[in-house]
Design a protein around this motif. Structure first.
Motif, PDB file in Angstrom:
ATOM      1  N   ILE A 147       1.628   4.485   2.973  1.00  0.00           N
ATOM      2  CA  ILE A 147       0.594   3.989   3.893  1.00  0.00           C
ATOM      3  C   ILE A 147      -0.633   4.889   3.761  1.00  0.00           C
ATOM      4  N   LEU A 148      -0.371   6.199   3.718  1.00  0.00           N
ATOM      5  CA  LEU A 148      -1.454   7.178   3.627  1.00  0.00           C
ATOM      6  C   LEU A 148      -2.161   7.105   2.284  1.00  0.00           C
ATOM      7  N   GLU A 151      -4.108   4.178   1.962  1.00  0.00           N
ATOM      8  CA  GLU A 151      -5.012   3.986   3.107  1.00  0.00           C
ATOM      9  C   GLU A 151      -4.878   2.588   3.697  1.00  0.00           C
ATOM     10  N   GLY A 153      -4.614   0.244   6.449  1.00  0.00           N
ATOM     11  CA  GLY A 153      -4.977   0.319   7.861  1.00  0.00           C
ATOM     12  C   GLY A 153      -4.078  -0.531   8.734  1.00  0.00           C
ATOM     13  N   GLU A 272      -5.674   8.838  -6.367  1.00  0.00           N
ATOM     14  CA  GLU A 272      -6.607   8.843  -5.220  1.00  0.00           C
ATOM     15  C   GLU A 272      -8.044   8.777  -5.723  1.00  0.00           C
ATOM     16  N   TRP A 273      -8.760   7.813  -5.214  1.00  0.00           N
ATOM     17  CA  TRP A 273     -10.127   7.589  -5.644  1.00  0.00           C
ATOM     18  C   TRP A 273     -11.074   8.588  -4.980  1.00  0.00           C
ATOM     19  N   GLN A 274     -12.064   9.046  -5.728  1.00  0.00           N
ATOM     20  CA  GLN A 274     -13.056   9.956  -5.153  1.00  0.00           C
ATOM     21  C   GLN A 274     -14.407   9.248  -5.086  1.00  0.00           C
ATOM     22  N   ALA A 275     -15.054   9.368  -3.944  1.00  0.00           N
ATOM     23  CA  ALA A 275     -16.290   8.611  -3.699  1.00  0.00           C
ATOM     24  C   ALA A 275     -17.321   8.831  -4.801  1.00  0.00           C
ATOM     25  N   LYS A 276     -17.371  10.061  -5.321  1.00  0.00           N
ATOM     26  CA  LYS A 276     -18.398  10.360  -6.325  1.00  0.00           C
ATOM     27  C   LYS A 276     -18.194   9.548  -7.612  1.00  0.00           C
ATOM     28  N   LEU A 297       1.363  12.458  -0.346  1.00  0.00           N
ATOM     29  CA  LEU A 297       1.295  13.570   0.608  1.00  0.00           C
ATOM     30  C   LEU A 297       2.648  14.165   0.983  1.00  0.00           C
TER      31      LEU A 297
END
Lengths: 512, 512
Positions: A147-148, A151, A153, A272-276, A297
């Motif tokens: 879930i984490l 993400e 929701g 995990e995607w990074q915004a940049k 995690l």
């Protein structure tokens, strides 16, 4: 199956979601090995269950435990298709069973969180299926992790394209409930059913193997529905080739890539995607996304090590080693198989059998199954890397590369390819082995270029959609000589023979 | 403080975030009781630390353990304000200490997940502070819970308005790291600092007590900055009155309401929002949002019980009972205080001391602290309910209701109120006790209407911003007679006297 994910643990029992694509013989083995006490069967799988139970009865006949070895059978009639067919004298219908239920039943309280909650038999590509045991603790932490990591929701609408018997739906059986979500279940994972259910129920999330990408991309216009809000896809299995990722995202799907295995209760790494990264070009993004990523995690640790020394590899994106895992969501072990269990672990780490590298940013990228690495003249060739180049060829639908024996180099790469039915760009072009090799030569170092290309109508796959490289390897073994010593004609014949065998398998299982 | 949340556990030690608003005497007690080995002091709190250490030295003087009782002191100079001041011969500066660090240091591995990770002293509204012990397991699960419950996505930008010494920042010290986020720390929680940091750093998340709502709402125009993308607020402490919630959301904040306490490692219930509620009117939404909600995902169980019988109350939204909790994130106990620890638990449940109801949808709503319930003529009056009516009065800034002795009814409600400095709507109106009582009479059953209203310039609060009802109760006790037997004048005098005492306290601590 979804309800069983709650009812069975609440009854203090252990859930064993059986792969419905298995043959009756294997199911009989699973029923006996797991000492199944109750078997819930959807009406669609009655013939399969009947045959498996018959084999089980034959097997235990005469033994003292004969009667107790035969499980209680509960048949699940669908609303639209009640069969009224029952198995054996004591079998029940599911709704009947529920009707008999005690409303005051107090769910079992777990005394030890390490107690088993589920059993998941590996598909057994190479040997007898092994029963992977999950603990309550492991399943729970894995559920939270995913879930984490994804993400996901509140109140998701989750489409079940991933079978629930596959690592308990990567624990999203429990995860969707934890998020107060809606489950959309479909009987057939066809393009039509997927697209129309997404539109009808406003699906927000789905998990799938990359094979589903092909189904979605190859859908006929009348089967498609416009995706108005992005559908989050969590995908695992083979690393999706960047080209495929790019195309599927253009349709309105947003893909997160995970890596895992049955023994790790499903995904253990998530990219995990990074915004940049949003500022990068689409191909660069696809390349980053095809990496397996970082530890979920709740997993204790993920590392890449040299198994001989147990030293971690440097974070250089180059040095290959074995991916190893440890933590609560790693299986307790294989049921009644101490030997296999102790082999699976090395100095406290679970050894995945996958080879990878760690990039300087800490993201892990799988280079190959350790047994899929091709060692040619002492050089390691990653079959995944080679396949990803093959997928860039506009006519290639499926590609798999395995080692082929080579008198000089030891091994050399052999590519198995399925072509698209009608490649829009190359309508009139007949794609030949020479075309493919030329394409590879342009994109790869010389030693990595396949020495042989075999065209097939479809690659052999397991019931869960994984390409069965061991079959291709078996075929490749026969190819060294044919390449060198026989005409193309006899080579072709061998391929046909292989394809026929494979077809028969598929037919055998779909008949059930 | 943020770095300590990682460094201290990695050193195998236990972290004790000390409330900087405590007086030196209490800090000395905490240092001695916790057997502090190293004390890290921000330059701003040097006078406070010096005084606390002096008191500690006085106390241990002559005892055998004198020297070992005095911790190593590490002073933290800020970049912009280096003081060069050190405490004692052996004190170090923080950056100096880091410079001396061993880059090859291998972090401590936890052998038992139930080992302590942190100590958090309760603010001690009624008695000596108690040292609440958190386990690694509890802190870990609580961290995951709150990321999940708040749906905090990847790469949040988190503004620290909630002090980190408050339940380790409700575990968001660890949570922001788990999400790969950015921490924005401010020295003063003024409207100007909050608004300008939100604008500068594009803050996405912040936790705060409802007192911060007032700061934000009362900000002068030149202190405000437009909130361009919604800032997620997680709030706890007193249930925020619906009116306040509505106003703060109009500014561009989105509020999620949680409930917890130090002993539960921070929030234990979160008011999980349901999409269907978006169709309700704003006041209806605010009412739902003011409920404390449902158990966070990793807590074992939350229930409301009759403590005498340990029976659960029906889910009728009416029957009051005591909120009880159990699960891994409940404290291990109070340090060196078996008596208080065993009192805190009842038949395996942690007893919160809060009274509430369970609504038919399973959401919990707190009606009162058990000791704050006013029992008037045998009827339970919820002080929270009464306060929420008082907050609806346009001139009321702060309101607190406590029991006042009553010769006929046993107890009756007494309201303490702070008025807004300039109520825009009621410029020329002088708000009187009669106005407030009339307002209550319109909105409440007769027996619930306060028998007495006391106006103050500010209500007494703990260092963490909670209204100190025990002080108000002490004052209310003296009021019964003054109401009946003395003039308004002498009543006024008593209030003034109380206010002065309170002011002195505030001054005493702000001087440090």
């Amino acid at each position: 199956m979804y309800e069983m994910h709650f009812a069975v643990p609440m009854a203090g029992a252990v859930l064993n979601g059986i792969n419905t694509r298995l043959d009756p013989k294997t199911i009989a083995i699973v029923l006996r090995h797991s000492e199944t006490k109750a078997l819930f069967v959807d009406y669609k799988y009655m013939p399969l269950a009947r045959e498996a139970l018959r084999l089980l009865m034959d097997e235990v006949k005469g033994s003292m435990a004969a009667k107790s070895s035969i499980p209680l059978v509960v048949v699940i009639d669908d609303v639209d298709s009640p069969t009224g067919v029952r198995l054996g004298d004591y079998s029940l219908e599911y709704e009947q069973l529920i009707y008999k239920g005690d409303r005051k039943f107090v769910p079992d309280e777990i005394e030890d969180e390490w107690d088993p909650i589920a059993l998941n038999y590996t598909s057994g590509t190479t040997s007898a299926p092994k029963g992977v045991v999950y603990s309550h603790r492991g399943a729970y932490l894995s559920t939270l992790s995913l879930i984490l990591g994804w993400e996901m929701g509140s109140e998701p609408v989750y489409l079940w394209t991933l079978p629930m018997f596959h690592c308990n739906g990567w624990t999203f059986t429990w995860g969707v409930a934890a998020r107060g979500g809606t489950n959309v279940c479909i009987r057939n994972t066809t393009a039509h059913e997927i697209y129309s259910n997404i539109a009808l129920h406003k699906v927000t999330h789905m998990c799938c193997a990359p094979i589903i990408f092909n189904i979605l991309l190859e859908a006929k216009p009348q089967e498609r529905r416009e995706i108005t809000t992005p559908v989050e896809i969590l995908t695992g299995g083979a690393p999706p080739p960047p080209m495929l990722l790019e195309k599927i995202e253009q349709l309105g799907f947003h893909v997160v890539h995970a890596y895992g295995l049955t023994e790790a209760t499903g995904p253990a790494l998530v990219c995990e995607w990074q915004a940049k990264w949003n500022q990068l070009s689409r191909p660069e993004q696809a390349k980053l996304k095809a990496r397996q990523g970082v530890s979920i995690l709740t997993l204790g640790d993920v590392d890449i090590k040299d198994l001989a020394t147990m030293e971690s590899v440097p974070h250089d994106g180059k040095t290959m080693g074995e991916i190893v895992l440890r933590g609560s969501s790693i299986m307790k072990g294989y049921l009644k198989d101490e030997n296999a269990t102790s082999k699976a672990f090395h100095k406290g780490w679970f050894v995945t059998g996958d080879m990878g590298v760690i990039h300087p940013d800490g993201y892990i990228e799988i280079k190959d199954r350790s047994k899929d690495v091709i060692i040619s003249g002492g050089e390691n060739i990653s079959s995944v890397e080679l396949e990803s180049v093959l997928y860039k060829h506009p006519s290639v639908l499926e590609a798999a590369v395995v080692a082929m024996p080579h008198p000089r180099w030891g091994e050399s790469p052999c590519a198995f390819i399925t072509l698209k039915e009608d490649s829009p760009d190359h309508h009139a072009v007949v794609v030949t082995e020479a075309n493919i090799i030329a394409h590879c030569r342009k994109n790869l170092a010389g030693f990595m270029v396949p020495k042989k290309v075999v065209f097939m109508d479809g690659l052999p796959k397991t019931s869960t959609g994984k390409i069965q490289k061991f079959q291709l390897r078996a075929l490749a073994k026969t190819l060294e000589f044919t390449v060198r010593e026989t005409s193309n004609q006899s080579n072709r014949e061998e391929q046909d023979q292989f394809r026929d065998q494979h077809h028969e398998q598929i037919m055998a299982s779909s008949r059930l």
